[in-house]
Write a protein that holds these residues in place. Sequence first.
Motif, PDB file in Angstrom:
ATOM      1  N   SER A   1       0.831  -1.216   0.000  1.00  0.00           N
ATOM      2  CA  SER A   1       0.000   0.000   0.000  1.00  0.00           C
ATOM      3  C   SER A   1       0.861   1.259   0.000  1.00  0.00           C
ATOM      4  CB  SER A   1      -0.914   0.006   1.226  1.00  0.00           C
ATOM      5  OG  SER A   1      -1.799  -1.079   1.204  1.00  0.00           O
ATOM      6  N   ALA A   2       1.917   1.252   0.806  1.00  0.00           N
ATOM      7  CA  ALA A   2       2.800   2.425   0.887  1.00  0.00           C
ATOM      8  C   ALA A   2       3.467   2.703  -0.455  1.00  0.00           C
ATOM      9  CB  ALA A   2       3.850   2.199   1.969  1.00  0.00           C
ATOM     10  N   VAL A   3       3.889   1.647  -1.126  1.00  0.00           N
ATOM     11  CA  VAL A   3       4.496   1.791  -2.450  1.00  0.00           C
ATOM     12  C   VAL A   3       3.516   2.461  -3.409  1.00  0.00           C
ATOM     13  CG1 VAL A   3       5.194   0.454  -4.481  1.00  0.00           C
ATOM     14  CG2 VAL A   3       6.175  -0.081  -2.251  1.00  0.00           C
ATOM     15  N   SER A   4       2.251   2.033  -3.338  1.00  0.00           N
ATOM     16  CA  SER A   4       1.222   2.603  -4.211  1.00  0.00           C
ATOM     17  C   SER A   4       0.983   4.075  -3.934  1.00  0.00           C
ATOM     18  CB  SER A   4      -0.097   1.834  -4.031  1.00  0.00           C
ATOM     19  OG  SER A   4       0.067   0.471  -4.328  1.00  0.00           O
ATOM     20  N   MET A   5       1.063   4.468  -2.656  1.00  0.00           N
ATOM     21  CA  MET A   5       0.822   5.861  -2.288  1.00  0.00           C
ATOM     22  C   MET A   5       1.946   6.789  -2.746  1.00  0.00           C
ATOM     23  SD  MET A   5      -0.659   5.472   1.572  1.00  0.00           S
ATOM     24  CE  MET A   5      -1.948   4.293   1.969  1.00  0.00           C
ATOM     25  N   ILE A   6       3.165   6.260  -2.795  1.00  0.00           N
ATOM     26  CA  ILE A   6       4.323   7.092  -3.123  1.00  0.00           C
ATOM     27  C   ILE A   6       4.504   7.234  -4.637  1.00  0.00           C
ATOM     28  CG2 ILE A   6       6.862   7.168  -2.976  1.00  0.00           C
ATOM     29  CD1 ILE A   6       6.431   5.697  -0.208  1.00  0.00           C
ATOM     30  N   GLU A   7       4.077   6.222  -5.374  1.00  0.00           N
ATOM     31  CA  GLU A   7       4.287   6.206  -6.816  1.00  0.00           C
ATOM     32  C   GLU A   7       3.765   7.453  -7.546  1.00  0.00           C
ATOM     33  OE1 GLU A   7       5.063   5.289 -10.765  1.00  0.00           O
ATOM     34  OE2 GLU A   7       5.996   4.591  -8.916  1.00  0.00           O
ATOM     35  N   PRO A   8       2.537   7.976  -7.237  1.00  0.00           N
ATOM     36  CA  PRO A   8       2.061   9.147  -7.978  1.00  0.00           C
ATOM     37  C   PRO A   8       2.999  10.355  -7.903  1.00  0.00           C
ATOM     38  CG  PRO A   8       0.271   8.151  -6.760  1.00  0.00           C
ATOM     39  CD  PRO A   8       1.513   7.457  -6.318  1.00  0.00           C
ATOM     40  N   ALA A   9       3.539  10.624  -6.710  1.00  0.00           N
ATOM     41  CA  ALA A   9       4.431  11.779  -6.560  1.00  0.00           C
ATOM     42  C   ALA A   9       5.719  11.578  -7.354  1.00  0.00           C
ATOM     43  CB  ALA A   9       4.749  12.009  -5.082  1.00  0.00           C
ATOM     44  N   VAL A  10       6.275  10.363  -7.291  1.00  0.00           N
ATOM     45  CA  VAL A  10       7.498  10.063  -8.047  1.00  0.00           C
ATOM     46  C   VAL A  10       7.213  10.185  -9.543  1.00  0.00           C
ATOM     47  CG1 VAL A  10       9.174   8.260  -8.623  1.00  0.00           C
ATOM     48  CG2 VAL A  10       8.474   8.591  -6.245  1.00  0.00           C
ATOM     49  N   ARG A  11       6.069   9.648  -9.966  1.00  0.00           N
ATOM     50  CA  ARG A  11       5.696   9.714 -11.386  1.00  0.00           C
ATOM     51  C   ARG A  11       5.536  11.164 -11.849  1.00  0.00           C
ATOM     52  NH1 ARG A  11       3.357   5.673 -14.555  1.00  0.00           N
ATOM     53  NH2 ARG A  11       3.202   6.461 -16.678  1.00  0.00           N
ATOM     54  N   TYR A  12       4.979  12.006 -10.983  1.00  0.00           N
ATOM     55  CA  TYR A  12       4.794  13.415 -11.324  1.00  0.00           C
ATOM     56  C   TYR A  12       6.135  14.097 -11.567  1.00  0.00           C
ATOM     57  CZ  TYR A  12       4.038  18.408 -10.697  1.00  0.00           C
ATOM     58  OH  TYR A  12       4.052  19.771 -10.864  1.00  0.00           O
TER      59      TYR A  12
END
Length: 348
Positions: A221-232
């Motif tokens: 779940s934590a990985v999923s939450m962080i991915e959008p910011a990194v992708r941005y």
Amino acid sequence: FYLVVIGWILYYACLSIAGLPASTDEAGKLFDSLIKNNLTSVLFCYFAVLFITFYTVSRGIKKGIEKLNFILMPSLFILLIVILIYSFTFNSSGFSGAVSFIFTPDFSKILDPELILAAMGLALFSLSLGVGTVSTYGASLGEDTNLFKSLLYIVVLNICMGILMGLVVFSFVQVAPGTSANEGPGLIFVSLASLFGELGVVGSALGFMFFISLLFAGITSAVSMIEPAVRYFEDEKSISRIKSSTILGVLVFGLGVLCVLSFYEPTKDSFAIFGKSIFDILDYATSNVLMPLGVLFFSIFAGWIMPKERFYTLFLNYAPKFAVDIWYFILRFILPILVVGIGIYKLN
């Protein structure tokens, strides 16, 4: 704050090997001592899960996140099934109590605003809807992906996993006298920990499997939450994935340390705002403000700003028009009104 909690889970997974406390009093004192006095252990476990999480994100969708989920999610499912089989076989009264607790409805509370808010918060949190995770993963799908079927799979699997976890937790909690289902962290780290401790060697094995299951679920779940910011940062600011992950990792680490220190006895008063710990403030702001706002903005964008024809293009090939129209109506009108209404009620 979420990674801090996962750090506690890692600590208890390790503790299960040596043996968990056998009474609720001992378990309560242990958990209290952990967050208030054992700064070294809390920081070490927090840093360990933070490193695993951000290292996975830095590897990308295919090499990092997909590979992690490919290993952890089936492992999580298998571990939960093993624990449930034990409960059904050796703790039948606890299992039947859990089934009764979860599946016996109380229709008098179906319109309770607090219940609706809790249900909405659970949906937003468990599916990471309010932080852009779904849209970020969606951007990585192939053009031939059946979006409608994929969404149904995600929702159904999420509900099934939630029910499975609920059966596991309440199979054991039901046998504890005076235990409440809304104890928060105490339910896991005190009530359940002491119940596993009472079972001796078998309890140590079950406790280890249970906390490892929670650890797997938390990290994915934590990985999923962080991915959008990194992708941005990667797509919009042309910053490499590794560099983006490092920058965000340092920022998250700093905020997490503040959360840890807001519990630590010698420093908690210095890290409190209006009598609330930084941990509690971040928890409340995320669950009750930021995620509902995220869902509100997503629904407004998809329902009012994105052309309706594009919406049809995405879904009409995979679902009947009447189903898409109903979904589109809910997205435009029902969901925004529900989010705003619940928000106003909560503020009052």
